[in-house]
Structures are given as structure tokens and as C-alpha cells.
Write a protein that holds these residues in place. Structure first.
Motif, PDB file in Angstrom:
ATOM      1  N   ARG A   1      47.827  50.125  61.795  1.00 52.84           N
ATOM      2  CA  ARG A   1      46.591  50.173  61.031  1.00 52.84           C
ATOM      3  C   ARG A   1      46.049  48.765  60.812  1.00 52.84           C
ATOM      4  N   ILE A   2      44.717  48.643  60.815  1.00 53.90           N
ATOM      5  CA  ILE A   2      44.089  47.358  60.523  1.00 53.90           C
ATOM      6  C   ILE A   2      43.715  47.330  59.040  1.00 53.90           C
ATOM      7  N   LYS A   3      44.410  46.495  58.304  1.00 53.78           N
ATOM      8  CA  LYS A   3      44.169  46.370  56.869  1.00 53.78           C
ATOM      9  C   LYS A   3      42.930  45.515  56.648  1.00 53.78           C
ATOM     10  N   LYS A   4      41.994  46.012  55.842  1.00 59.07           N
ATOM     11  CA  LYS A   4      40.744  45.318  55.566  1.00 59.07           C
ATOM     12  C   LYS A   4      40.821  44.592  54.227  1.00 59.07           C
ATOM     13  N   LYS A   5      40.809  43.271  54.283  1.00 59.64           N
ATOM     14  CA  LYS A   5      40.946  42.466  53.076  1.00 59.64           C
ATOM     15  C   LYS A   5      39.781  42.706  52.122  1.00 59.64           C
ATOM     16  N   ASN A   6      40.099  43.024  50.876  1.00 61.49           N
ATOM     17  CA  ASN A   6      39.137  43.216  49.779  1.00 61.49           C
ATOM     18  C   ASN A   6      38.341  44.518  49.846  1.00 61.49           C
ATOM     19  N   ALA A   7      38.528  45.314  50.919  1.00 63.56           N
ATOM     20  CA  ALA A   7      37.747  46.555  51.018  1.00 63.56           C
ATOM     21  C   ALA A   7      38.066  47.500  49.861  1.00 63.56           C
ATOM     22  N   GLY A   8      39.345  47.656  49.535  1.00 62.63           N
ATOM     23  CA  GLY A   8      39.737  48.557  48.452  1.00 62.63           C
ATOM     24  C   GLY A   8      39.163  48.130  47.116  1.00 62.63           C
ATOM     25  N   GLU A   9      39.218  46.822  46.830  1.00 58.80           N
ATOM     26  CA  GLU A   9      38.696  46.317  45.560  1.00 58.80           C
ATOM     27  C   GLU A   9      37.190  46.527  45.457  1.00 58.80           C
ATOM     28  N   ILE A  10      36.480  46.358  46.582  1.00 61.45           N
ATOM     29  CA  ILE A  10      35.033  46.572  46.580  1.00 61.45           C
ATOM     30  C   ILE A  10      34.716  48.044  46.343  1.00 61.45           C
ATOM     31  N   SER A  11      35.468  48.939  46.958  1.00 66.50           N
ATOM     32  CA  SER A  11      35.247  50.364  46.760  1.00 66.50           C
ATOM     33  C   SER A  11      35.483  50.764  45.309  1.00 66.50           C
ATOM     34  N   ILE A  12      36.513  50.192  44.683  1.00 69.88           N
ATOM     35  CA  ILE A  12      36.784  50.440  43.261  1.00 69.88           C
ATOM     36  C   ILE A  12      35.601  49.971  42.418  1.00 69.88           C
ATOM     37  N   SER A  13      35.117  48.766  42.705  1.00 68.40           N
ATOM     38  CA  SER A  13      33.998  48.201  41.959  1.00 68.40           C
ATOM     39  C   SER A  13      32.764  49.091  42.053  1.00 68.40           C
ATOM     40  N   VAL A  14      32.433  49.524  43.267  1.00 66.77           N
ATOM     41  CA  VAL A  14      31.236  50.350  43.470  1.00 66.77           C
ATOM     42  C   VAL A  14      31.379  51.689  42.747  1.00 66.77           C
ATOM     43  N   LEU A  15      32.554  52.303  42.834  1.00 68.35           N
ATOM     44  CA  LEU A  15      32.767  53.585  42.173  1.00 68.35           C
ATOM     45  C   LEU A  15      32.641  53.442  40.652  1.00 68.35           C
ATOM     46  N   GLY A  16      33.222  52.363  40.109  1.00 68.17           N
ATOM     47  CA  GLY A  16      33.114  52.134  38.675  1.00 68.17           C
ATOM     48  C   GLY A  16      31.673  51.935  38.239  1.00 68.17           C
ATOM     49  N   LEU A  17      30.924  51.130  38.990  1.00 72.70           N
ATOM     50  CA  LEU A  17      29.517  50.879  38.662  1.00 72.70           C
ATOM     51  C   LEU A  17      28.686  52.146  38.788  1.00 72.70           C
ATOM     52  N   LEU A  18      28.975  52.923  39.808  1.00 74.80           N
ATOM     53  CA  LEU A  18      28.244  54.166  40.054  1.00 74.80           C
ATOM     54  C   LEU A  18      28.378  55.115  38.850  1.00 74.80           C
ATOM     55  N   ILE A  19      29.592  55.321  38.398  1.00 75.04           N
ATOM     56  CA  ILE A  19      29.809  56.209  37.248  1.00 75.04           C
ATOM     57  C   ILE A  19      29.207  55.601  35.991  1.00 75.04           C
ATOM     58  N   SER A  20      29.350  54.285  35.846  1.00 73.25           N
ATOM     59  CA  SER A  20      28.851  53.582  34.668  1.00 73.25           C
ATOM     60  C   SER A  20      27.348  53.748  34.491  1.00 73.25           C
ATOM     61  N   TYR A  21      26.584  53.603  35.570  1.00 73.47           N
ATOM     62  CA  TYR A  21      25.127  53.671  35.495  1.00 73.47           C
ATOM     63  C   TYR A  21      24.593  55.101  35.640  1.00 73.47           C
ATOM     64  N   MET A  22      25.174  55.855  36.548  1.00 72.66           N
ATOM     65  CA  MET A  22      24.619  57.178  36.864  1.00 72.66           C
ATOM     66  C   MET A  22      24.933  58.195  35.782  1.00 72.66           C
ATOM     67  N   TYR A  23      26.102  58.052  35.142  1.00 69.42           N
ATOM     68  CA  TYR A  23      26.533  59.059  34.170  1.00 69.42           C
ATOM     69  C   TYR A  23      26.680  58.453  32.777  1.00 69.42           C
ATOM     70  N   PHE A  24      25.850  57.477  32.484  1.00 69.03           N
ATOM     71  CA  PHE A  24      25.921  56.767  31.204  1.00 69.03           C
ATOM     72  C   PHE A  24      25.785  57.712  30.010  1.00 69.03           C
ATOM     73  N   LYS A  25      24.845  58.646  30.090  1.00 71.92           N
ATOM     74  CA  LYS A  25      24.559  59.531  28.954  1.00 71.92           C
ATOM     75  C   LYS A  25      25.715  60.461  28.625  1.00 71.92           C
ATOM     76  N   ASN A  26      26.672  60.578  29.530  1.00 71.86           N
ATOM     77  CA  ASN A  26      27.799  61.482  29.292  1.00 71.86           C
ATOM     78  C   ASN A  26      28.933  60.825  28.518  1.00 71.86           C
ATOM     79  N   ASN A  27      28.775  59.509  28.240  1.00 72.19           N
ATOM     80  CA  ASN A  27      29.711  58.778  27.369  1.00 72.19           C
ATOM     81  C   ASN A  27      31.160  58.778  27.870  1.00 72.19           C
ATOM     82  N   HIS A  28      31.326  58.735  29.189  1.00 71.14           N
ATOM     83  CA  HIS A  28      32.684  58.650  29.723  1.00 71.14           C
ATOM     84  C   HIS A  28      33.248  57.243  29.490  1.00 71.14           C
ATOM     85  N   THR A  29      34.568  57.160  29.377  1.00 67.66           N
ATOM     86  CA  THR A  29      35.230  55.856  29.387  1.00 67.66           C
ATOM     87  C   THR A  29      35.776  55.624  30.796  1.00 67.66           C
ATOM     88  N   ILE A  30      35.566  54.432  31.312  1.00 69.21           N
ATOM     89  CA  ILE A  30      35.964  54.097  32.683  1.00 69.21           C
ATOM     90  C   ILE A  30      36.971  52.952  32.636  1.00 69.21           C
TER      91      ILE A  30
END
Length: 290
Positions: A155-184
Motif C-alpha cells: 500500500r502507498i501511505k499518503k502523508k497527512n491525508a488522514g489528518e486532512i480528512s479528519i479536519s474536513v469531517l470535523g469542520l463539515l459537522i461543525s458548520y453544517m449541523y451547528f443548530k443541532n448542538n452536537h459536541t465534536i
């Protein structure tokens, strides 16, 4: 492992009942596996309503059969962990693809070469509304944008790809579902993950598209935070003490606060030895940021 269906995930995130959401990084999974025989980790993880692992991170997890088996074993202890494929981020964000592009761009802003790649090969000086389809440029970014290293398993390991995916997912939930008051909460011991999200947040508040929008707080739980939680909640198995767990701790730079003698708050960002870390655990004012 379970792969969460997009309809189920949207339904959970759209619920009026706030959810405790944890997003796992590979390094935290490795740490928890190492201390598995010493603690009852399910007492901590079952506090989350939803535990997610982005697929790019899961590809790293699968490089070790031991880590994969550990996650499978957690499923038998009523700890629900789901793999989320980056390809469904677009549907998760309700096809606000320009938002999604900017979440990727700002998350990797600190990575100069990758930022140049995405500007040159994906944005191409054209309006963001005219970008190629999301799944097309996402594949291009993963395959060619990140530095790769071939592992023994091929397998070809992609440096920083996992961390970027985590960041995007966190931001996505943070902004898109703000009114639902989830903790992330990001469960990661990688300082890059912390820096990517903090940097992206700073860029987003200056972007006219997001300036007037509210977002949920994204908190972080490093391995040190987990050790402190285990200690305070007495999650160690019979016959074990904190020193057994400390032997698996990385002596690294820690961002934390403690109360000064005049009750003001001191901010620290320094390498914390195991000895000093243990000493601070009994200080009620010792709060780990990352």
C-alpha cells in the motif's frame, strides 16, 4: 468494521437531540490497543453517541492486523464505531461543494506543496462553482496531491491525508449541523491534526462566505487527555496503576493551563516529562488543551 450508510448518518446528525461525536485518528487507536489489557476503555468510549473513522484513516489502521482486530473487539463491547468514506462528504454537506472545497483547501493550507497542487490542478483559476465533480477532484487530490510512501504490504501511505480528512469531517459537522448542538471531539495525538483544524478555522472566519455563519466548537482529546480521564475516572483494571499506562506515553510538547498562585491562569506549551505529567494529574487546575 461497520460502514455507516449516508442516510443513517444524516438522520443522526439532523436529530434535535444533541449527539456526542468522536472522530478517531490512527495514532489514538494504536495507543488504546497498547494499553488495552490495563484499562476498561469502553467506560470512556460508550459515552459517545457516534464514533467515526474517515476511510483515509482506516486505510492506515488496516496496515496492522492487530489494530483492526482491536476495533472489531470493541464492537463486541457495545462501542459503535463506523467507517465513513470521504466520497459521501458531499452528500453529508447537502451538496454545498464550494464549502467542501474550502474545507479541504483551508485544512491543508499549512502544507505548501499540497496547497499549490490543489490550486494548480483542481481550482485552475476558475470560479469554484465550475470545479470538476467532487469525486473526480477528491481522487486526484488523494492519488497525486499527497506525498506517498510504499509500505511492505504494497500500500502507498499518503502523508497527512488522514489528518486532512479528519479536519474536513470535523469542520463539515461543525458548520453544517451547528443548530443541532452536537459536541465534536477529535481523538488524536498528532499535533498536525490540531494545527490543521485551528488554522482552517482562522481562515474560515475571514472568508466572506463563512463570516456570518456560526459553528460548533471542535475539541481535542490527545493521549494525555485520555490518560487523565482514565486516572480521574478510575478506569484501570484491578492491580494496575497509572505508572503502567505512563510507560506507553510519548514525552512530547503539551499545550495546557494551570492556575497560578494568585488564581490567574497560566498557559503552557512545553515538553512535559512523564514525572511532571504524573505530578500534574492531582492538580485540579491542570487542563490539557492538546
Amino acid at each position: 468494521m461497520k460502514i455507516i450508510e449516508i442516510d443513517n448518518l444524516i438522520q443522526l446528525l439532523s436529530s434535535t437531540t444533541p449527539k456526542k461525536i468522536g472522530i478517531f485518528d490512527n495514532n489514538t487507536i494504536s495507543f488504546l490497543k497498547n494499553i488495552d489489557e490495563l484499562i476498561d476503555i469502553e467506560r470512556i468510549l460508550t459515552n459517545y453517541d457516534l464514533l467515526l473513522i474517515p476511510n483515509w484513516v482506516y486505510q492506515e489502521v488496516k496496515d496492522s492486523e492487530v489494530r483492526t482486530n482491536y476495533l472489531e473487539n470493541l464492537l463486541t463491547k457495545n462501542v459503535d464505531i463506523y467507517i465513513i468514506d470521504e466520497n459521501i462528504y458531499e452528500e453529508l454537506i447537502k451538496y454545498k461543494t464550494v464549502w467542501l472545497y474550502k474545507f479541504f483547501l483551508y485544512s491543508l493550507w499549512r502544507l505548501g506543496e499540497v496547497k499549490s497542487f490543489i490550486k494548480r490542478n483542481i481550482e485552475k483559476n476558475r470560479p469554484l462553482e465550475n470545479l470538476e465533480k467532487y469525486n473526480v477532484w477528491l481522487k486526484l487530490l488523494y492519488d497525486n496531491g499527497f506525498e506517498g510512501e510504499r509500505l511492505r504490504n504494497g500500500r502507498i501511505k499518503k502523508k497527512n491525508a488522514g489528518e486532512i480528512s479528519i479536519s474536513v469531517l470535523g469542520l463539515l459537522i461543525s458548520y453544517m449541523y451547528f443548530k443541532n448542538n452536537h459536541t465534536i471531539t477529535i481523538l488524536s495525538n498528532d499535533r498536525d491534526t490540531y494545527d490543521f483544524i485551528k488554522s482552517a478555522k482562522l481562515k474560515l472566519v475571514k472568508d466572506n462566505m463563512f463570516k456570518q455563519l456560526e459553528s460548533s466548537i471542535i475539541s481535542f482529546k490527545s493521549n494525555d487527555c485520555i490518560i487523565k480521564e482514565i486516572y480521574l475516572n478510575d478506569c484501570m483494571r484491578s492491580g494496575q496503576d497509572i505508572s503502567s499506562i505512563i510507560s506507553f506515553r510519548d514525552e512530547k510538547r503539551v499545550k495546557f493551563t494551570i492556575n497560578a498562585l494568585d488564581s490567574s491562569v497560566e498557559e503552557h506549551d512545553e515538553v512535559l516529562s512523564n514525572e511532571n505529567f504524573i505530578r500534574n494529574l492531582d492538580d485540579n487546575s491542570f487542563n490539557i488543551i492538546f
